[in-house]
Design an enzyme around this catalytic site. Sequence first.
Site, PDB file in Angstrom:
ATOM      1  N   THR A  87     -89.438 -79.856  79.383  1.00 16.55           N
ATOM      2  CA  THR A  87     -89.023 -80.659  80.545  1.00 16.55           C
ATOM      3  C   THR A  87     -87.549 -81.022  80.352  1.00 16.55           C
ATOM      4  O   THR A  87     -87.210 -82.185  80.157  1.00 16.55           O
ATOM      5  CB  THR A  87     -89.880 -81.934  80.638  1.00 16.55           C
ATOM      6  N   PHE A 157     -95.929 -88.288  70.125  1.00 19.03           N
ATOM      7  CA  PHE A 157     -94.906 -89.090  69.440  1.00 19.03           C
ATOM      8  C   PHE A 157     -94.433 -88.462  68.140  1.00 19.03           C
ATOM      9  O   PHE A 157     -93.708 -89.102  67.372  1.00 19.03           O
ATOM     10  CB  PHE A 157     -95.446 -90.503  69.166  1.00 19.03           C
ATOM     11  N   ALA A 159     -92.390 -86.518  65.297  1.00 18.80           N
ATOM     12  CA  ALA A 159     -90.972 -86.215  65.098  1.00 18.80           C
ATOM     13  C   ALA A 159     -90.892 -84.896  64.351  1.00 18.80           C
ATOM     14  O   ALA A 159     -91.758 -84.588  63.507  1.00 18.80           O
ATOM     15  CB  ALA A 159     -90.288 -87.321  64.305  1.00 18.80           C
ATOM     16  N   PHE A 221     -85.995 -96.842  73.024  1.00 17.44           N
ATOM     17  CA  PHE A 221     -85.824 -97.895  72.005  1.00 17.44           C
ATOM     18  C   PHE A 221     -85.335 -97.307  70.684  1.00 17.44           C
ATOM     19  O   PHE A 221     -84.486 -97.878  70.011  1.00 17.44           O
ATOM     20  CB  PHE A 221     -87.146 -98.646  71.781  1.00 17.44           C
ATOM     21  N   CYS A 271     -84.886 -84.370  72.560  1.00 13.67           N
ATOM     22  CA  CYS A 271     -85.538 -85.364  73.421  1.00 13.67           C
ATOM     23  C   CYS A 271     -84.775 -86.666  73.663  1.00 13.67           C
ATOM     24  O   CYS A 271     -84.805 -87.171  74.779  1.00 13.67           O
ATOM     25  CB  CYS A 271     -86.918 -85.670  72.880  1.00 13.67           C
ATOM     26  N   GLN A 273     -81.645 -87.679  74.069  1.00 10.41           N
ATOM     27  CA  GLN A 273     -80.667 -87.689  75.157  1.00 10.41           C
ATOM     28  C   GLN A 273     -81.347 -87.415  76.499  1.00 10.41           C
ATOM     29  O   GLN A 273     -81.141 -88.135  77.478  1.00 10.41           O
ATOM     30  CB  GLN A 273     -79.580 -86.650  74.880  1.00 10.41           C
ATOM     31  N   LYS A 334     -81.541 -82.584  62.249  1.00  6.58           N
ATOM     32  CA  LYS A 334     -81.989 -83.469  61.166  1.00  6.58           C
ATOM     33  C   LYS A 334     -82.517 -82.571  60.059  1.00  6.58           C
ATOM     34  O   LYS A 334     -82.667 -81.358  60.280  1.00  6.58           O
ATOM     35  CB  LYS A 334     -83.054 -84.456  61.645  1.00  6.58           C
ATOM     36  N   ARG A 341     -81.413 -78.098  68.645  1.00  5.93           N
ATOM     37  CA  ARG A 341     -81.162 -78.552  70.019  1.00  5.93           C
ATOM     38  C   ARG A 341     -80.421 -79.895  70.026  1.00  5.93           C
ATOM     39  O   ARG A 341     -80.837 -80.838  69.382  1.00  5.93           O
ATOM     40  CB  ARG A 341     -82.482 -78.631  70.792  1.00  5.93           C
TER      41      ARG A 341
HETATM   42  P1  NAD Z   1     -90.433 -75.971  73.637  1.00  4.19           P
HETATM   43  O1  NAD Z   1     -89.311 -75.523  74.490  1.00  4.19           O
HETATM   44  O2  NAD Z   1     -90.375 -75.762  72.157  1.00  4.19           O
HETATM   45  O3  NAD Z   1     -91.784 -75.250  74.135  1.00  4.19           O
HETATM   46  C1  NAD Z   1     -92.172 -75.181  75.475  1.00  4.19           C
HETATM   47  C2  NAD Z   1     -92.860 -73.829  75.702  1.00  4.19           C
HETATM   48  O4  NAD Z   1     -93.413 -73.825  77.025  1.00  4.19           O
HETATM   49  C3  NAD Z   1     -91.917 -72.621  75.628  1.00  4.19           C
HETATM   50  O5  NAD Z   1     -92.364 -71.725  74.623  1.00  4.19           O
HETATM   51  C4  NAD Z   1     -91.992 -72.003  77.036  1.00  4.19           C
HETATM   52  O6  NAD Z   1     -91.939 -70.591  77.041  1.00  4.19           O
HETATM   53  C5  NAD Z   1     -93.350 -72.479  77.503  1.00  4.19           C
HETATM   54  N1  NAD Z   1     -93.494 -72.475  78.959  1.00  4.19           N
HETATM   55  C6  NAD Z   1     -92.642 -72.957  79.893  1.00  4.19           C
HETATM   56  N2  NAD Z   1     -93.142 -72.785  81.120  1.00  4.19           N
HETATM   57  C7  NAD Z   1     -94.339 -72.157  80.981  1.00  4.19           C
HETATM   58  C8  NAD Z   1     -95.339 -71.725  81.897  1.00  4.19           C
HETATM   59  N3  NAD Z   1     -95.196 -71.903  83.215  1.00  4.19           N
HETATM   60  N4  NAD Z   1     -96.437 -71.132  81.407  1.00  4.19           N
HETATM   61  C9  NAD Z   1     -96.595 -70.947  80.068  1.00  4.19           C
HETATM   62  N5  NAD Z   1     -95.684 -71.355  79.144  1.00  4.19           N
HETATM   63  C10 NAD Z   1     -94.565 -71.954  79.602  1.00  4.19           C
HETATM   64  O7  NAD Z   1     -90.668 -77.499  73.977  1.00  4.19           O
HETATM   65  P2  NAD Z   1     -91.256 -78.650  72.997  1.00  4.19           P
HETATM   66  O8  NAD Z   1     -90.201 -79.108  72.058  1.00  4.19           O
HETATM   67  O9  NAD Z   1     -92.586 -78.211  72.472  1.00  4.19           O
HETATM   68  O10 NAD Z   1     -91.456 -79.823  74.055  1.00  4.19           O
HETATM   69  C11 NAD Z   1     -92.484 -79.776  75.022  1.00  4.19           C
HETATM   70  C12 NAD Z   1     -92.598 -81.154  75.650  1.00  4.19           C
HETATM   71  O11 NAD Z   1     -92.973 -82.105  74.651  1.00  4.19           O
HETATM   72  C13 NAD Z   1     -91.306 -81.688  76.267  1.00  4.19           C
HETATM   73  O12 NAD Z   1     -91.625 -82.424  77.414  1.00  4.19           O
HETATM   74  C14 NAD Z   1     -90.771 -82.618  75.194  1.00  4.19           C
HETATM   75  O13 NAD Z   1     -89.991 -83.657  75.756  1.00  4.19           O
HETATM   76  C15 NAD Z   1     -92.032 -83.183  74.598  1.00  4.19           C
HETATM   77  N6  NAD Z   1     -91.925 -83.632  73.201  1.00  4.19           N
HETATM   78  C16 NAD Z   1     -91.244 -82.882  72.287  1.00  4.19           C
HETATM   79  C17 NAD Z   1     -91.202 -83.290  70.960  1.00  4.19           C
HETATM   80  C18 NAD Z   1     -90.460 -82.494  69.913  1.00  4.19           C
HETATM   81  O14 NAD Z   1     -90.373 -82.968  68.795  1.00  4.19           O
HETATM   82  N7  NAD Z   1     -89.928 -81.319  70.213  1.00  4.19           N
HETATM   83  C19 NAD Z   1     -91.881 -84.444  70.566  1.00  4.19           C
HETATM   84  C20 NAD Z   1     -92.577 -85.169  71.524  1.00  4.19           C
HETATM   85  C21 NAD Z   1     -92.605 -84.738  72.839  1.00  4.19           C
HETATM   86  C1  UGA Z   2     -87.984 -88.263  68.177  1.00  6.42           C
HETATM   87  C2  UGA Z   2     -88.937 -89.445  67.949  1.00  6.42           C
HETATM   88  O1  UGA Z   2     -88.737 -89.974  66.641  1.00  6.42           O
HETATM   89  C3  UGA Z   2     -90.382 -89.009  68.127  1.00  6.42           C
HETATM   90  O2  UGA Z   2     -91.248 -90.137  68.013  1.00  6.42           O
HETATM   91  C4  UGA Z   2     -90.551 -88.362  69.494  1.00  6.42           C
HETATM   92  O3  UGA Z   2     -91.879 -87.890  69.656  1.00  6.42           O
HETATM   93  C5  UGA Z   2     -89.581 -87.206  69.630  1.00  6.42           C
HETATM   94  O4  UGA Z   2     -88.228 -87.698  69.448  1.00  6.42           O
HETATM   95  C6  UGA Z   2     -89.619 -86.563  70.972  1.00  6.42           C
HETATM   96  O5  UGA Z   2     -90.037 -87.157  71.946  1.00  6.42           O
HETATM   97  O6  UGA Z   2     -89.158 -85.426  70.989  1.00  6.42           O
HETATM   98  P1  UGA Z   2     -87.145 -86.213  66.706  1.00  6.42           P
HETATM   99  O7  UGA Z   2     -86.090 -86.103  67.751  1.00  6.42           O
HETATM  100  O8  UGA Z   2     -87.923 -85.009  66.339  1.00  6.42           O
HETATM  101  O9  UGA Z   2     -88.228 -87.318  67.150  1.00  6.42           O
HETATM  102  O10 UGA Z   2     -86.510 -86.778  65.357  1.00  6.42           O
HETATM  103  P2  UGA Z   2     -85.997 -88.225  64.885  1.00  6.42           P
HETATM  104  O11 UGA Z   2     -86.432 -88.433  63.500  1.00  6.42           O
HETATM  105  O12 UGA Z   2     -86.338 -89.285  65.850  1.00  6.42           O
HETATM  106  O13 UGA Z   2     -84.418 -88.023  64.861  1.00  6.42           O
HETATM  107  C7  UGA Z   2     -83.676 -87.891  66.057  1.00  6.42           C
HETATM  108  C8  UGA Z   2     -82.205 -87.912  65.732  1.00  6.42           C
HETATM  109  O14 UGA Z   2     -81.786 -89.225  65.357  1.00  6.42           O
HETATM  110  C9  UGA Z   2     -81.801 -86.993  64.574  1.00  6.42           C
HETATM  111  O15 UGA Z   2     -80.581 -86.368  64.863  1.00  6.42           O
HETATM  112  C10 UGA Z   2     -81.653 -87.957  63.411  1.00  6.42           C
HETATM  113  O16 UGA Z   2     -80.789 -87.486  62.428  1.00  6.42           O
HETATM  114  C11 UGA Z   2     -81.084 -89.174  64.117  1.00  6.42           C
HETATM  115  N1  UGA Z   2     -81.320 -90.440  63.403  1.00  6.42           N
HETATM  116  C12 UGA Z   2     -82.581 -90.878  63.182  1.00  6.42           C
HETATM  117  C13 UGA Z   2     -80.226 -91.199  63.000  1.00  6.42           C
HETATM  118  O17 UGA Z   2     -79.068 -90.829  63.219  1.00  6.42           O
HETATM  119  N2  UGA Z   2     -80.453 -92.393  62.357  1.00  6.42           N
HETATM  120  C14 UGA Z   2     -81.709 -92.852  62.121  1.00  6.42           C
HETATM  121  O18 UGA Z   2     -81.847 -93.954  61.539  1.00  6.42           O
HETATM  122  C15 UGA Z   2     -82.802 -92.076  62.545  1.00  6.42           C
END
Ligand code: NAD
Ligand code: UGA
Length: 452
Positions: A87, A157, A159, A221, A271, A273, A334, A341
């Site tokens: 997303t 949630f 990380a 937060f 995520c 930003q 990290k 990303r």
């Molecule tokens: P990602 O880009 O790694 O994976 C998403 C996948 O979905 C891709 O492989 C893409 O090809 C597939 N996709 C897109 N459209 C599709 C469709 N119509 N049919 C089938 N497959 C399709 O993304 P991600 O990092 O896994 O994040 C997914 C969601 O989870 C986002 O909303 C993100 O904000 C949220 N999230 C991510 C993290 C994280 O640490 N990366 C943590 C918590 C929440």
């Molecule tokens: C973050 C959240 O921690 C997860 O709970 C959430 O599910 C996820 O985003 C998401 O929605 O994608 P993530 O981005 O994987 O997880 O990693 P973080 O550990 O949160 O670090 C994010 C960034 O903040 C990194 O660049 C890290 O180096 C930086 N950071 C973190 C700092 O600069 N200082 C800190 O004290 C902590």
Amino acid sequence: MKICCIGAGYVGGPTMAMIATKCPDIDVTVVDINAERIAAWNSEALPIFEKGLDELVIAARGQNLFFSTNVDQSIDEADIVFISVNTPTKTYGTGAGKASDLKYIELCARKIAEVSTTDKIVVEKSTLPVRTASTIKRILKNCPSEAQFEVLSNPEFLAEGTAIKDLQEPDRVLIGGDQTPEGLAAIQTLFDIYARWVSPDRILTTNVWSSELSKLTANAFLAQRISSINAISALCEATEANVDEVARAVGSDSRIGPKFLKSSVGFGGSCFQKDVLNLVYLCEHYGLTEVAQYWEQVILMNNYQRKRFVQRMVTTLFNTVAGKKIAVLGFAFKKDTNDTRESAAIYICRDLLDEQAEIHIYDPKVSHKQICADLGIPEGHPGVHIHSSASDACANAHAVAVLTEWDEFTELDFQSIFDNMLKPSFIFDGRNILDLEALRKIGFETHAVGKV
Ligand code: NAD
Ligand code: UGA
């Protein structure tokens, strides 16, 4: 019971591997339109690096965990369909630069409506703007087979870098659903799956809108804490206070707590930003200008922190880095992940290239190809060299910049690095992980975030 997860990414893959591991009686199929990614999930070299993930996948794959491009069939056969697609921030049209691009979510909803012949629970796993479930429900109402759907919100949630631990022992699992008999039954079904390994008092249930909004708020937060300590780091540099000492003193207050107070070159990752910008956009949409401005400042401070770091390097290096060799240690956003990303390293390297520096990058997990793609340069670009060890990257350098907090960077042989660098030898610790006093004894001129 059968589960289908649409999206085999950083969330879909590990989350489904955990559910399959904990529920051997449930068949879990992860589908994606990206055939290359699915092939990688079915190979020895999984598409993402996450501690403990290989073991889980290898044990369950082919038993009750499957990775497939057969999207239609897997959806139709499932009782529960998770939507875990990306997303990203919208780059075009209304809301460009802030709103979430929900086209992939809508495509999933339309696909579920198109192919389903039986009733299903549809679970929003992706991070979504509050009220997205109403859009999904409207699309699902048009299912030709008249199958019935309950839509739940179950944000993730985890990380990166600690995904498996976070999934194994989550602080909480959040499930939002309609407060109707059918909605409550659907919540109970998902609750019972998580309750196989998560203590029930850690499984929170709410209405759908609270669940959707809680995810954006949690990330806002967390990002806000980093921007807050980074703002203070600038003041520390101006006043000879030490940001690590300030963070320790402030974080010792049990009401504040010590986590997420590590000053850095700025937060990265896919995520923070995007989710804060999405929150800003939502507030603007609802006419809450002051609230929008409050949260936008978290992003502006993060941009400032990255720029400030480069400016400090340039000023220190006698006001120019043109033609100078800068070793960049770490490119991932990290440690313990190969994900780049929105990594601060991308922005810092681009700024250094604009200043005509020659950069020499080493990251233990990020590929050469990925680094060039992120910097928007062809492989072989004369200003960028990728190395397979920190010591190679640092040889003959004017300065070293640590941009990711990989553990191995604290254990480098800095004496030999110093011996092989140009003099004076500068080191910029963008993660505050190095023993500056030891480095100074060797002869380095040291600079760190929030420290003079
Ligand atoms: P990602 O880009 O790694 O994976 C998403 C996948 O979905 C891709 O492989 C893409 O090809 C597939 N996709 C897109 N459209 C599709 C469709 N119509 N049919 C089938 N497959 C399709 O993304 P991600 O990092 O896994 O994040 C997914 C969601 O989870 C986002 O909303 C993100 O904000 C949220 N999230 C991510 C993290 C994280 O640490 N990366 C943590 C918590 C929440
Ligand atoms: C973050 C959240 O921690 C997860 O709970 C959430 O599910 C996820 O985003 C998401 O929605 O994608 P993530 O981005 O994987 O997880 O990693 P973080 O550990 O949160 O670090 C994010 C960034 O903040 C990194 O660049 C890290 O180096 C930086 N950071 C973190 C700092 O600069 N200082 C800190 O004290 C902590």
